[in-house]
Design a protein around this motif. Sequence first.
Motif, PDB file in Angstrom:
ATOM      1  N   LEU A  59      10.342 -41.808  19.423  1.00  0.00           N
ATOM      2  CA  LEU A  59       9.960 -40.759  20.363  1.00  0.00           C
ATOM      3  C   LEU A  59       9.835 -39.409  19.651  1.00  0.00           C
ATOM      4  O   LEU A  59       9.022 -38.566  20.054  1.00  0.00           O
ATOM      5  CB  LEU A  59      10.988 -40.668  21.492  1.00  0.00           C
ATOM      6  N   SER A  60      10.627 -39.192  18.615  1.00  0.00           N
ATOM      7  CA  SER A  60      10.507 -37.946  17.851  1.00  0.00           C
ATOM      8  C   SER A  60       9.132 -37.858  17.193  1.00  0.00           C
ATOM      9  O   SER A  60       8.496 -36.791  17.185  1.00  0.00           O
ATOM     10  CB  SER A  60      11.612 -37.876  16.797  1.00  0.00           C
ATOM     11  N   GLU A  61       8.683 -38.968  16.625  1.00  0.00           N
ATOM     12  CA  GLU A  61       7.332 -38.975  16.072  1.00  0.00           C
ATOM     13  C   GLU A  61       6.293 -38.745  17.163  1.00  0.00           C
ATOM     14  O   GLU A  61       5.275 -38.075  16.953  1.00  0.00           O
ATOM     15  CB  GLU A  61       7.067 -40.313  15.372  1.00  0.00           C
ATOM     16  N   TYR A  62       6.579 -39.299  18.319  1.00  0.00           N
ATOM     17  CA  TYR A  62       5.681 -39.110  19.463  1.00  0.00           C
ATOM     18  C   TYR A  62       5.654 -37.637  19.893  1.00  0.00           C
ATOM     19  O   TYR A  62       4.597 -37.094  20.227  1.00  0.00           O
ATOM     20  CB  TYR A  62       6.151 -40.010  20.599  1.00  0.00           C
ATOM     21  N   TYR A  63       6.829 -36.990  19.850  1.00  0.00           N
ATOM     22  CA  TYR A  63       6.888 -35.566  20.193  1.00  0.00           C
ATOM     23  C   TYR A  63       6.062 -34.726  19.204  1.00  0.00           C
ATOM     24  O   TYR A  63       5.417 -33.752  19.594  1.00  0.00           O
ATOM     25  CB  TYR A  63       8.336 -35.082  20.186  1.00  0.00           C
ATOM     26  N   LYS A  64       6.105 -35.107  17.943  1.00  0.00           N
ATOM     27  CA  LYS A  64       5.317 -34.379  16.949  1.00  0.00           C
ATOM     28  C   LYS A  64       3.829 -34.472  17.262  1.00  0.00           C
ATOM     29  O   LYS A  64       3.088 -33.494  17.151  1.00  0.00           O
ATOM     30  CB  LYS A  64       5.603 -34.919  15.558  1.00  0.00           C
ATOM     31  N   LEU A  65       3.402 -35.658  17.655  1.00  0.00           N
ATOM     32  CA  LEU A  65       2.002 -35.831  18.026  1.00  0.00           C
ATOM     33  C   LEU A  65       1.660 -34.976  19.241  1.00  0.00           C
ATOM     34  O   LEU A  65       0.596 -34.325  19.278  1.00  0.00           O
ATOM     35  CB  LEU A  65       1.724 -37.301  18.315  1.00  0.00           C
ATOM     36  N   LEU A  66       2.549 -34.954  20.217  1.00  0.00           N
ATOM     37  CA  LEU A  66       2.288 -34.144  21.407  1.00  0.00           C
ATOM     38  C   LEU A  66       2.219 -32.660  21.057  1.00  0.00           C
ATOM     39  O   LEU A  66       1.432 -31.911  21.657  1.00  0.00           O
ATOM     40  CB  LEU A  66       3.380 -34.387  22.451  1.00  0.00           C
TER      41      LEU A  66
END
Length: 945
Positions: free
Chosen positions: A365-372
Motif C-alpha cells: 500500500l505504501s508503494e500504492y500511495y507513492k503512485l497516488l
Amino acid sequence: MEDDDQRVVDLVKELVHRLLYTSQQSNQQNPNPSYTQQEYNQALKYALRILSSRMTPSISADDDAMAESIKRRLATAGKSSEALTFADLYSKFSHKSGPGSVKNKWAVIYLLKTISEDRKVRQNQFANRISNGFLDSALAGGLPTLFDNDELNGSSGGFGKLSKNSSVGGLNDGVDDLRGSSGNVRSIRGLSNLDKSVKNRGERNSGAYSDSFSGLSENMKSWKGLGDNARGLRARENVEKLYKGGILTMSKDPENIRDMAYREFADLIKEENEVMEVVLVRDVLYACQGIDGKFVKFDEKVDGYVLPELIKVPKPTRIMVQKLCELGWLFRKVKGYITESMDRFPAEDVGTVGQAFCAALQDELSEYYKLLAVLEAQAMNPIPLVSENAISGNYLSLRRLSVWYSEPMVKMRLMAVLVDSCKVLKGGAMAGAIHMHAQHGDPLVNDFMKRLLRRVCSPLFEMVRSWVLEGELEDIFAEFFVLSQPVKAESLWREGYRLHSSMLPSFISQSLAQRILRTGKSINFLRVCCDDRGWADAATKAAAAAGTSTRRGGLGYGETDALESLVTEAAKIIDKHLLDVMYNQYKFKEHCLAIKRYLLLGQGDFVQYLMDIVGPELSEPANTISSFKLAGLLESAIRSSNAQYDDPDILDRLRVKMMPHNTGDRGWDVFSLEYDARVPLNTVFTESVMSRYLKIFNFLWKLRRVEHALIGVWKTMKPNCVTSRFFTKLPQAVKLQLILTSRKCQVLWDEMNHFVSNLQYYIMFEVLEVSWSNLSKELEVARDLDDLLGAHEKYLYSIVEKSLLGERSQNLNKALFKLLDLILRFRSHADRLYEGIYELQSRTSDSYPSRDKSRLQRPSSNKSSEPGSWLGEGRKDLTKRAGEFLRNMGQDIDTIAKEYSSVFEGFISQLPIQQHIDLKFLMFRLDFTEFYGQLRPTTGGKLLF
C-alpha cells in the motif's frame, strides 16, 4: 500574395473541372460526358469548404493502415476489383519520390477517405443541417456540410425561408462563385484584405449578397425560439455572429481560429455534462484512497463507489468511473483488514505470520500511495484541449488514469482475494493458503506473490531454523506445525511434541515435516533427558554441511531445497549423536540384555537357585509374606550365581515386586521381579512396556514353577523310595492297587512333562532367542531414536504374540493356563499319594534303620490322609484303610487325567489354525510322533492312559 491566392483559386477550379469531367466520363450510361454550371458551382464551393476546414485528424498518421482500411472497406462492400485497383494505384503512389511527388501522402489518402464517408452521411441526414450538420461536423473533426437548392427548397420550417431569401447554393455563374471562393481562401490563409480584382467583382454583387445574408440573419433569429436545446441555440447564434459577406469567417486573427472553435466546443461539452472531467478524475483519486469525493461517494447498500444518476455524464464516462472506482473498493477491503488485525493485537492471537502478512500488505500500500501522490500531482494540471499539443503533456484524464491503474488493479485484486482467504487463518495455514494463489502463470502475479510470501513466511522459516538447529519452539501464538505439551521426561519423546497438520503449509511435504519434528525432538531429548550438550556442535556441523547459516534469516520462501538439505544434514548428525549417547553413555543394549536375563528368565542358574530358595516362602499365603525377606533372598540368588559378575548398576535396578493379591492367593501368585529403568531409558522402557514385560515374566515364572513342580514330583515317586520289604508284607489286593495307582501317576506325569518340556524349549529358544537376535540386528542398523523404539516394540510384540499372550491368542492362553493349573493340581495329588504310601510303609514295617526312618518320615500338611488315625488299628483295618485310600487317589488321578486330556486336545487342535507361523512349529514339537493325531479318531477325542 494576391497573385498566389489567385493562383490557388485557379488550381482549385481546374481540379474541380477535371474531377467532374472524369466522373462523368467514367459513367458508361452517359455517352456525352458534360456537367451543368450548377453542379460545377456546387462542387467548387464544396472543395473550398473542405480546404477551409480548420480541424486536424483525430488519428495518428499511418499510410499503410489508412490504405488497408480503404481496401478493407471496398472489399466488404463487394467491390473487389476496385479494391485491387486501389491497391495498385496506392503502390505506385507511395513509391513515387522526387520532384513533383506528394510529401504528405497520408493526408491525401485520409482526405479522400473522409470525403467518401461524408458524402454517404449527407445522403442519410438532412434535418437540422445548420445546428447539427455544419457546426457539429466541424467541431467533431469532420467536413463542412454542403447545401444545394433542391435540398433547401425541399426542407420545411426555417430552411424553406432560408432558401427563398438567399442564394447560397445557386450562384449565377462561376466567376461570382469564385469571388466567394477567393475570399474564403484569403480567410483561410489569414490575409488582411481581398485581391483587388476579386474585390471589384465582389462589389458588383455585394447588394445581392447583403440581401441574401440579411435574410439568413433574420431566419436565424427566428430559429432561437424553436427549441430549448442550449447546444443548438448556441450553435445558431455562433453561425449568425460569424457569418459575414457570404462566407463563414471565424476570426480576423489567423492564429486564433482553432482556439476560438475549441473553446466553443469546450463550453458546449461543459453545458451538456455539467461535471468536468478534471473533477471526476479528482473524485476517482479520492475514491481510490477510500475517501468520498464531491460526486463519487461510497454507498453502503451497493457496497461500492457510485456516481449518482442525477449527475449528467455520458454513459461511457460513467462506466469508466465505475471501473476505476473498483480499485477504491479493493483498497477499502485491504486497508480494513490491516486496521482490524492491528486493532485486535495483542488482545487476540493475530500471530507473527499474520503480522508479517499485514506488514507486507502495508508495504504494498505504501508503494500504492507513492503512485497516488504522482497521479495527484499530475491531476493538478488542466486537461488540454484536443487542438493543443498534448501528446506528452503532464496531465491526467480518465483514460490515462485507467492506464496508470492497470497494474495496481491486478495487485489490489490479488491482495483482496488473499484477505478474504486469510481472515480466519493464521500461522502455517495462512502461509499455505497464500502459497496456493502463487501458482500462477502470469509473471507479474508470480513475482508479486513470491515477494509477498517471502515476507509472510519469514517468521515461519525462522521457527523451523530455531527448532531444527536449537530445539527451541518459539511459538507463543500456536502458528507452527509442531505442537508441544507439558509431559513427564519419560513421555517427552512420544507425547511431548506432535505435528499440527492444519498448520502445515502446502509447500512443506509430510515427510519433510516429520524429519523436522524428529530433529527438534532429538535436540530436546538430548538436552532434557540425557543432560547432553554435544548437540550444539552437531547442529553447527549440520548447518555447515548444508551450506546455510545458523543466524536468523538464513532461510526463506522459495528455498525449499536448502531447507530440506539443512533438515537432512541436521537429522543425520544429531540422530547419530543421540544413538551414540544412548548406546555408550547410557548402555541401552546392556540394559536390554539384563531385562532378557532376569525378567525373561534367561539366566538359568540364577532362576533355578531363586526358585529353590523362595519356593518354601512363596508356598505361604500371600498376606503373610515379607517383601524385605524376599529381597534378601533375591540378593542371595544373585551372589550365588553368575549374576554376581554383572554391572552393579544393572543389579541395583533389579528388585522384588509384590503384586496386589486377593484372599486365598499364595506367594507364587503375587511374586514378580521388576527392573528400574531410569531417565532416559524410561523413554524406551515406559510403564506400558514394563507392564508387558511383567506379563511375560508372570507367564514364564509360572511355567518355571510348573517345571519345578514336576521335577519335585519325580523326586518323590522315584522307584527306590519304596522298599521291596514293604511290598512283601502288603496283602495282594493292596499291592495291586498300589502298583496301578503309581502307574497312573507315572503315565500322567510323563504326559505333562512332555508338554511342559517342549513348551519350555519353544519359549526359550524359538521365541526369546530368535526375537533377541532380530533385535540385535535392528539395533545395529537403527538411524534414529524412532528406529530404536520401533525395533524394541517389534521385539516385545514378537515375544508377546509367540508366547500366546497376544490379543489373537486369548483362547489358547486360557487353555494353556488351565493346563498349567491342572499340572499344579496333579502335583498336589501326587504329594498326597506318596505321603500316604510313606505313612503306610512306616506302619507296616517292623524296624528300619534309623537313616531310612529319618528319610521316610515326611511331614504332611494335608489332613485328608490323616496317617495318625491308622495308629492303634489292627492289621486288617489297616489293610482295608490302605486299599480305600489308594482307590480314592486313583480315582482323583483319573479325574485329573481326563480333564487334562480334554483341555490339552482343545489346546493342540487350535494350534494349526493360528496366524502366527511359529505356533505351528509348536504343534509340530508337541506331536512330532503324531501320537495325538492317531489317538483322536479312535477315542473320540480322549487320550488313553
